[in-house]
Design an enzyme around this catalytic site. Structure first.
Site, PDB file in Angstrom:
ATOM      1  N   LYS A   1      -9.815  -5.272  10.711  1.00 22.95           N
ATOM      2  CA  LYS A   1      -9.894  -3.993   9.985  1.00 22.95           C
ATOM      3  C   LYS A   1     -10.903  -4.158   8.846  1.00 22.95           C
ATOM      4  CE  LYS A   1      -6.454  -2.300   7.183  1.00 22.95           C
ATOM      5  NZ  LYS A   1      -7.119  -2.223   5.873  1.00 22.95           N
TER       6      LYS A   1
ATOM      7  N   GLU B   1      -6.107   6.216   4.060  1.00 20.87           N
ATOM      8  CA  GLU B   1      -5.182   5.844   2.981  1.00 20.87           C
ATOM      9  C   GLU B   1      -5.236   6.866   1.853  1.00 20.87           C
ATOM     10  OE1 GLU B   1      -5.071   1.737   1.799  1.00 20.87           O
ATOM     11  OE2 GLU B   1      -3.793   2.172   0.078  1.00 20.87           O
TER      12      GLU B   1
ATOM     13  N   GLU C   1     -12.635  -2.104   5.496  1.00 23.52           N
ATOM     14  CA  GLU C   1     -12.660  -0.952   4.587  1.00 23.52           C
ATOM     15  C   GLU C   1     -14.095  -0.496   4.406  1.00 23.52           C
ATOM     16  OE1 GLU C   1     -10.749  -1.531   0.771  1.00 23.52           O
ATOM     17  OE2 GLU C   1      -8.963  -2.369   1.716  1.00 23.52           O
TER      18      GLU C   1
ATOM     19  N   ASP D   1      -4.672  -7.286   3.733  1.00 24.23           N
ATOM     20  CA  ASP D   1      -4.994  -8.129   2.569  1.00 24.23           C
ATOM     21  C   ASP D   1      -4.065  -7.803   1.399  1.00 24.23           C
ATOM     22  OD1 ASP D   1      -6.048  -5.680   1.933  1.00 24.23           O
ATOM     23  OD2 ASP D   1      -8.051  -6.411   1.423  1.00 24.23           O
TER      24      ASP D   1
ATOM     25  N   ASP E   1      -6.995  -7.903   8.493  1.00 24.66           N
ATOM     26  CA  ASP E   1      -7.878  -7.325   7.474  1.00 24.66           C
ATOM     27  C   ASP E   1      -8.994  -8.299   7.144  1.00 24.66           C
ATOM     28  OD1 ASP E   1      -8.063  -4.945   6.103  1.00 24.66           O
ATOM     29  OD2 ASP E   1      -6.224  -5.280   4.952  1.00 24.66           O
TER      30      ASP E   1
HETATM   31  O1  KIV Z   1      -3.724  -4.340   3.240  1.00 25.49           O
HETATM   32  C1  KIV Z   1      -2.969  -3.461   3.679  1.00 25.49           C
HETATM   33  O2  KIV Z   1      -1.747  -3.590   3.673  1.00 25.49           O
HETATM   34  C2  KIV Z   1      -3.593  -2.242   4.185  1.00 25.49           C
HETATM   35  C3  KIV Z   1      -2.687  -1.117   4.595  1.00 25.49           C
HETATM   36  C4  KIV Z   1      -2.029  -0.551   3.409  1.00 25.49           C
HETATM   37  C5  KIV Z   1      -3.393  -0.107   5.371  1.00 25.49           C
HETATM   38  O3  KIV Z   1      -4.765  -2.168   4.260  1.00 25.49           O
END
Ligand code: KIV
Length: 290
Positions: free
Chosen positions: A112, A181, A114, A44, A83
């Site tokens: 993914k 991260e 968070e 994202d 994401d």
């Molecule tokens: O959105 C993104 O680019 C990420 C990476 C930095 C892990 O979540």
């Protein structure tokens, strides 16, 4: 063919490092593919580097779907992880599953998410339904910045223990891998050792099972800002500006387009055309006089 989730996980067992790079469109996906990147992450961060938002909070599902579709179209050999944007998974389990399904239906291979303990029920649910999930702890750009900005995580014993426990819980919930991260290198090393699933670090030191960078950071597509953990492999911004300046100069001096960039009509067709043109011009001349 893209690697399977199991093949990615096997890399950890074989002590082979996993390469991850963000990709947001057809072209960056093709470049990842050509370079043999294991995982193309449709992060994202697209909201910041492709749209120009100040952070990732504003990114919508609709926007992520365009980025994901573009990467799916360009990628043949990387595993594609999408994401889930802020607001697409926090409020309602059913809606979160529906949103994850949308990304998978586009052709992404995994999502993914968070979060720590609070996303365990969602990871369990998605995994039960067969959707592979990459977790993401440490600095969580969607929310950490609301509390404390971009700060290194795991600098105190409490914070290190919290990260360690979160990692174990996410693995137990079914996450197939875990992004760490901006976590101190000693803590990410301990977490990596404790897990059977691979850890993917960004700003988290060399001992993670894999590394991820933002495409624009790696290629130096932004001149203004370079976080400590970023290694630029190219200074693309200045190279691009130089090329565009040269283009502008060559337009102004009539160097571009050259003979080699132009197309010709045959002599035969050209003489016919000139003949008709002079008739047309004469006709126009006479009509204007009347
Ligand atoms: O959105 C993104 O680019 C990420 C990476 C930095 C892990 O979540």
């Amino acid at each position: 063919m893209s690697p399977s989730i199991r093949e990615i996980q096997q890399k950890k067992k074989n002590s082979e490092k996993i390469s991850v790079l963000t990709a947001y469109d057809f072209t960056s996906a093709k470049i990842c593919d050509e370079a043999g990147i294991d995982i193309a992450l449709v992060g994202d961060s697209a909201g910041m580097v492709m749209i120009g938002y100040p952070n990732t909070i504003s990114v919508t599902m609709d926007e992520m779907m365009v980025f994901c579709r573009s990467v799916v179209n360009g990628s043949k050999k990387s595993l594609i992880v999408a994401d889930m944007p802020f607001g697409s998974y926090q409020f309602d389990l059913t809606l979160a599953v529906a949103n994850a399904v949308k990304l998978i239906k586009l052709g992404c291979h995994a999502v993914k998410i968070e979060g720590g303990i609070e996303v365990v029920p969602l990871i369990q649910r998605l995994t039960e339904y067969g959707i592979p999930v990459m977790g993401h702890i440490g600095l969580k750009p969607q929310t950490t910045i609301l509390w404390e900005g971009y700060k290194v995580q795991g600098k105190t014993c409490d914070s290190a223990l919290e990260l360690y426990n979160q990692a174990l819980e996410l693995e137990k919930a079914g996450a197939f891998s875990l992004v760490l991260e901006l976590v101190t290198k000693q803590v990410s090393e301990e977490v990596t050792r404790a897990l059977t699933i691979p850890t993917i670090g960004i700003g988290s030191g060399p001992n993670c099972d894999g590394q991820v960078l933002v495409y624009h950071d790696l290629l130096g597509l932004f001149a203004s800002f370079k976080p400590k953990f970023v290694k630029r492999y190219l200074e693309s911004f200045s190279l691009n500006v130089e090329a565009v300046k040269k283009y502008k100069f060559e337009i102004s001096t009539s160097v571009f387009p050259g003979e080699e960039h132009s197309f010709s009509i045959s002599n035969e067709e050209l003489s016919k055309f000139t003949k008709y043109l002079s008739i047309l011009k004469d006709k126009h001349h006479i009509e204007n006089k009347i």
